[in-house]
Write a protein that holds these residues in place. Sequence first.
Motif, short mmCIF file in Angstrom:
data_model
loop_
_atom_site.label_atom_id
_atom_site.label_comp_id
_atom_site.label_asym_id
_atom_site.label_seq_id
_atom_site.Cartn_x
_atom_site.Cartn_y
_atom_site.Cartn_z
N ARG A 25 30.76 -96.07 65.62
CA ARG A 25 29.77 -97.07 65.17
C ARG A 25 30.36 -98.47 65.15
O ARG A 25 29.65 -99.44 64.96
N LEU A 26 31.68 -98.59 65.37
CA LEU A 26 32.31 -99.91 65.45
C LEU A 26 31.95 -100.63 66.74
O LEU A 26 32.25 -101.80 66.91
N GLY A 27 31.34 -99.90 67.66
CA GLY A 27 30.93 -100.51 68.92
C GLY A 27 32.03 -100.59 69.96
O GLY A 27 31.94 -101.35 70.91
N ARG A 28 33.07 -99.80 69.79
CA ARG A 28 34.18 -99.76 70.74
C ARG A 28 34.38 -98.32 71.20
O ARG A 28 34.03 -97.38 70.49
N PRO A 29 34.96 -98.12 72.39
CA PRO A 29 35.24 -96.76 72.83
C PRO A 29 36.20 -96.06 71.86
O PRO A 29 37.16 -96.66 71.39
N VAL A 30 35.91 -94.81 71.57
CA VAL A 30 36.72 -94.01 70.66
C VAL A 30 37.01 -92.68 71.32
O VAL A 30 36.13 -92.09 71.96
N SER A 31 38.24 -92.20 71.21
CA SER A 31 38.58 -90.87 71.73
C SER A 31 39.55 -90.21 70.77
O SER A 31 40.15 -90.88 69.92
N ALA A 32 39.69 -88.91 70.88
CA ALA A 32 40.56 -88.18 69.97
C ALA A 32 41.14 -86.96 70.66
O ALA A 32 40.54 -86.41 71.58
N CYS A 33 42.31 -86.56 70.22
CA CYS A 33 42.91 -85.32 70.73
C CYS A 33 43.90 -84.81 69.69
O CYS A 33 44.40 -85.55 68.85
N SER A 34 44.18 -83.51 69.75
CA SER A 34 45.15 -82.92 68.83
C SER A 34 46.26 -82.18 69.58
O SER A 34 47.23 -81.76 68.96
N ASP A 35 46.13 -82.06 70.89
CA ASP A 35 47.16 -81.41 71.70
C ASP A 35 48.30 -82.39 71.95
O ASP A 35 48.06 -83.56 72.32
N ALA A 36 49.55 -81.97 71.79
CA ALA A 36 50.70 -82.86 71.91
C ALA A 36 50.80 -83.50 73.30
O ALA A 36 51.07 -84.69 73.41
#
Length: 75
Positions: A25-36
Amino acid sequence: LAGLQRLDPGAQGIDPRLGLGRLGRLGRPVSACSDAVAMRMLAATLGPEDVVLALSITGITAELLTAIEVARSYG
């Protein structure tokens, strides 16, 4: 956070995707991961205008520190 281009939360022991909806909702691309390995690969795509949010419920791990160091080296 106003000037950031992208926000990449990386986490170990929890699902980093849980906060994507709110962060997006900040209006910027967001991504996430948990694999090293994926964390290091994602970190290598970052630049000086990006932000990394590193979370861990198990404490500081070598994998998380390595990903942070890779991100720092790129920006």
